[in-house]
Design a protein around this motif. Structure first.
Motif, PDB file in Angstrom:
ATOM      1  N   LEU A 160       0.839  -1.195   0.000  1.00  0.00           N
ATOM      2  CA  LEU A 160       0.000   0.000   0.000  1.00  0.00           C
ATOM      3  C   LEU A 160       0.882   1.256   0.000  1.00  0.00           C
ATOM      4  CD1 LEU A 160      -2.785   1.356   0.170  1.00  0.00           C
ATOM      5  CD2 LEU A 160      -2.600   1.185   2.658  1.00  0.00           C
ATOM      6  N   ILE A 161       1.953   1.237   0.765  1.00  0.00           N
ATOM      7  CA  ILE A 161       2.881   2.367   0.800  1.00  0.00           C
ATOM      8  C   ILE A 161       3.558   2.543  -0.560  1.00  0.00           C
ATOM      9  CG2 ILE A 161       5.037   3.216   1.806  1.00  0.00           C
ATOM     10  CD1 ILE A 161       4.075   1.788   4.447  1.00  0.00           C
ATOM     11  N   VAL A 162       3.956   1.439  -1.193  1.00  0.00           N
ATOM     12  CA  VAL A 162       4.555   1.530  -2.536  1.00  0.00           C
ATOM     13  C   VAL A 162       3.580   2.198  -3.492  1.00  0.00           C
ATOM     14  CG1 VAL A 162       5.328   0.187  -4.544  1.00  0.00           C
ATOM     15  CG2 VAL A 162       6.140  -0.415  -2.260  1.00  0.00           C
ATOM     16  N   GLU A 163       2.329   1.777  -3.475  1.00  0.00           N
ATOM     17  CA  GLU A 163       1.324   2.386  -4.356  1.00  0.00           C
ATOM     18  C   GLU A 163       1.156   3.867  -4.040  1.00  0.00           C
ATOM     19  OE1 GLU A 163      -0.144   1.053  -6.961  1.00  0.00           O
ATOM     20  OE2 GLU A 163       0.638  -0.949  -6.617  1.00  0.00           O
ATOM     21  N   ARG A 164       1.080   4.174  -2.753  1.00  0.00           N
ATOM     22  CA  ARG A 164       0.862   5.560  -2.343  1.00  0.00           C
ATOM     23  C   ARG A 164       1.996   6.474  -2.798  1.00  0.00           C
ATOM     24  NH1 ARG A 164      -0.208   7.678   3.841  1.00  0.00           N
ATOM     25  NH2 ARG A 164      -0.947   9.733   3.229  1.00  0.00           N
ATOM     26  N   LEU A 165       3.222   5.992  -2.732  1.00  0.00           N
ATOM     27  CA  LEU A 165       4.373   6.835  -3.040  1.00  0.00           C
ATOM     28  C   LEU A 165       4.769   6.827  -4.515  1.00  0.00           C
ATOM     29  CD1 LEU A 165       6.636   6.160   0.062  1.00  0.00           C
ATOM     30  CD2 LEU A 165       4.991   8.009  -0.315  1.00  0.00           C
ATOM     31  N   THR A 166       4.426   5.769  -5.237  1.00  0.00           N
ATOM     32  CA  THR A 166       4.851   5.695  -6.631  1.00  0.00           C
ATOM     33  C   THR A 166       3.717   5.953  -7.620  1.00  0.00           C
ATOM     34  OG1 THR A 166       4.518   3.292  -6.729  1.00  0.00           O
ATOM     35  CG2 THR A 166       6.714   4.083  -6.090  1.00  0.00           C
ATOM     36  N   LEU A 167       2.522   5.526  -7.295  1.00  0.00           N
ATOM     37  CA  LEU A 167       1.360   5.726  -8.168  1.00  0.00           C
ATOM     38  C   LEU A 167       0.186   6.230  -7.319  1.00  0.00           C
ATOM     39  CD1 LEU A 167       1.630   2.399 -10.219  1.00  0.00           C
ATOM     40  CD2 LEU A 167       2.364   4.683 -10.951  1.00  0.00           C
ATOM     41  N   PRO A 168       0.264   7.454  -6.826  1.00  0.00           N
ATOM     42  CA  PRO A 168      -0.720   7.944  -5.867  1.00  0.00           C
ATOM     43  C   PRO A 168      -2.147   8.032  -6.401  1.00  0.00           C
ATOM     44  CG  PRO A 168       0.746   9.715  -6.563  1.00  0.00           C
ATOM     45  CD  PRO A 168       1.294   8.446  -7.128  1.00  0.00           C
ATOM     46  N   ASP A 169      -2.326   8.016  -7.708  1.00  0.00           N
ATOM     47  CA  ASP A 169      -3.676   8.093  -8.255  1.00  0.00           C
ATOM     48  C   ASP A 169      -4.389   6.746  -8.281  1.00  0.00           C
ATOM     49  OD1 ASP A 169      -3.393  10.821  -8.605  1.00  0.00           O
ATOM     50  OD2 ASP A 169      -2.548  10.585 -10.616  1.00  0.00           O
ATOM     51  N   VAL A 170      -3.674   5.655  -8.008  1.00  0.00           N
ATOM     52  CA  VAL A 170      -4.330   4.341  -7.945  1.00  0.00           C
ATOM     53  C   VAL A 170      -5.305   4.326  -6.770  1.00  0.00           C
ATOM     54  CG1 VAL A 170      -3.985   1.871  -7.545  1.00  0.00           C
ATOM     55  CG2 VAL A 170      -2.470   3.100  -9.105  1.00  0.00           C
ATOM     56  N   PHE A 171      -4.838   4.765  -5.624  1.00  0.00           N
ATOM     57  CA  PHE A 171      -5.671   4.879  -4.425  1.00  0.00           C
ATOM     58  C   PHE A 171      -5.567   6.311  -3.936  1.00  0.00           C
ATOM     59  CE2 PHE A 171      -4.207   0.413  -4.301  1.00  0.00           C
ATOM     60  CZ  PHE A 171      -5.430  -0.208  -4.479  1.00  0.00           C
ATOM     61  N   PRO A 172      -6.562   7.128  -4.206  1.00  0.00           N
ATOM     62  CA  PRO A 172      -6.501   8.532  -3.783  1.00  0.00           C
ATOM     63  C   PRO A 172      -6.256   8.647  -2.277  1.00  0.00           C
ATOM     64  CG  PRO A 172      -8.402   8.144  -5.196  1.00  0.00           C
ATOM     65  CD  PRO A 172      -7.807   6.802  -4.895  1.00  0.00           C
ATOM     66  N   ALA A 173      -5.634   9.753  -1.896  1.00  0.00           N
ATOM     67  CA  ALA A 173      -5.243   9.974  -0.496  1.00  0.00           C
ATOM     68  C   ALA A 173      -6.408   9.803   0.471  1.00  0.00           C
ATOM     69  CB  ALA A 173      -4.622  11.355  -0.341  1.00  0.00           C
ATOM     70  N   ASP A 174      -7.605  10.192   0.059  1.00  0.00           N
ATOM     71  CA  ASP A 174      -8.747  10.102   0.975  1.00  0.00           C
ATOM     72  C   ASP A 174      -9.211   8.656   1.207  1.00  0.00           C
ATOM     73  OD1 ASP A 174      -9.786   9.782  -1.588  1.00  0.00           O
ATOM     74  OD2 ASP A 174     -11.547  11.047  -1.228  1.00  0.00           O
ATOM     75  N   ARG A 175      -8.679   7.699   0.459  1.00  0.00           N
ATOM     76  CA  ARG A 175      -9.022   6.285   0.675  1.00  0.00           C
ATOM     77  C   ARG A 175      -8.007   5.549   1.536  1.00  0.00           C
ATOM     78  NH1 ARG A 175     -10.253   2.549  -3.840  1.00  0.00           N
ATOM     79  NH2 ARG A 175     -10.864   1.282  -2.083  1.00  0.00           N
ATOM     80  N   ILE A 176      -6.822   6.121   1.747  1.00  0.00           N
ATOM     81  CA  ILE A 176      -5.751   5.417   2.452  1.00  0.00           C
ATOM     82  C   ILE A 176      -6.173   5.041   3.864  1.00  0.00           C
ATOM     83  CG2 ILE A 176      -3.373   5.597   3.310  1.00  0.00           C
ATOM     84  CD1 ILE A 176      -3.607   5.295   0.244  1.00  0.00           C
ATOM     85  N   HIS A 177      -6.780   5.958   4.589  1.00  0.00           N
ATOM     86  CA  HIS A 177      -7.188   5.673   5.973  1.00  0.00           C
ATOM     87  C   HIS A 177      -8.116   4.457   6.024  1.00  0.00           C
ATOM     88  CE1 HIS A 177      -7.966   6.675  10.182  1.00  0.00           C
ATOM     89  NE2 HIS A 177      -9.197   6.265   9.927  1.00  0.00           N
ATOM     90  N   THR A 178      -9.116   4.452   5.152  1.00  0.00           N
ATOM     91  CA  THR A 178     -10.064   3.338   5.120  1.00  0.00           C
ATOM     92  C   THR A 178      -9.374   2.033   4.727  1.00  0.00           C
ATOM     93  OG1 THR A 178     -11.836   4.867   4.552  1.00  0.00           O
ATOM     94  CG2 THR A 178     -12.239   2.536   4.101  1.00  0.00           C
ATOM     95  N   LEU A 179      -8.470   2.099   3.772  1.00  0.00           N
ATOM     96  CA  LEU A 179      -7.772   0.886   3.341  1.00  0.00           C
ATOM     97  C   LEU A 179      -6.916   0.297   4.463  1.00  0.00           C
ATOM     98  CD1 LEU A 179      -6.757   1.889  -0.276  1.00  0.00           C
ATOM     99  CD2 LEU A 179      -8.316   0.043   0.372  1.00  0.00           C
TER     100      LEU A 179
END
Length: 195
Positions: A160-179
């Motif tokens: 999840l961190i890899v996705e967040r830092l390399t392809l942030p549009d896969v999981f928008p920032a507002d979904r990270i908490h829920t994920l």
């Protein structure tokens, strides 16, 4: 080799930034000197060769990411339930995400480790030691779950961190908490959904 610890740390921090921005191919002594804003030739006075620099960058990443004992002790306060584990995982994802350049540099180091046995040995030992520490800490603290719980959280949240830092549009920032919450809930089932 020079021994000024503050200068060495500054050079390693500069190397982390270069690795994150330019990749392993861009990591040269000259690039580190430029990033650290020191005279050309400074990095070569502190590191025997490029392999030495890469290895020490690996050490520096973990040094900067390791929580201080006070923070670690504070994280163990409170109830030993799924809600507490969830809060710890949110804190972990945020702490690592806040050191974006460090994590991206670590990904570059991991790729380099496929070609450099000494770097692979270092990273393997360090990741194994961190995972063993986390499992031991989790079990000794009385948190719910077992060794497999810790390993599954490690694997899921790292990606999840890899996705967040390399392809942030896969999981928008507002979904990270829920994920993050959902990962903990699925890996560590129990009563109630934490906030």
């Amino acid at each position: 080799m020079r021994q000024n610890p503050a200068r060495r740390a500054a050079l390693l921090d500069a190397a982390i930034e270069v690795l994150a921005r330019e990749g392993a191919r861009g990591l040269t002594f000259r690039a580190v000197d430029t990033e650290a804003k020191v005279p050309n030739g400074t990095a070569s006075n502190y590191f025997a060769n490029r392999d030495d620099l890469l290895t020490q960058v690996g050490h520096r990443f973990y040094e900067r990411l390791t929580p201080d004992p006070g923070m670690l002790a504070a994280s163990m306060e409170g109830p030993r339930d799924r809600g507490h584990v969830t809060r710890l995982m949110h804190d972990l994802v945020e702490r690592i995400s806040d050191f974006r350049s460090g994590y991206l540099a670590l990904l570059e180091l991991r790729l380099e480790a496929t070609r450099r046995p000494e770097l692979r040995r270092l990273l393997t030992e360090r990741v194994r030691a961190d995972l063993d520490f986390n499992v031991d800490n989790h079990l000794r603290s009385g948190m719910p779950g077992d060794e497999t719980t810790v390993v599954l959280l490690y694997l899921a949240l790292n990606w999840l961190i890899v996705e967040r830092l390399t392809l942030p549009d896969v999981f928008p920032a507002d979904r990270i908490h829920t994920l993050v919450t959902d990962v903990v809930e699925r890996v560590l089932p129990g009563p109630g959904r934490p906030d």
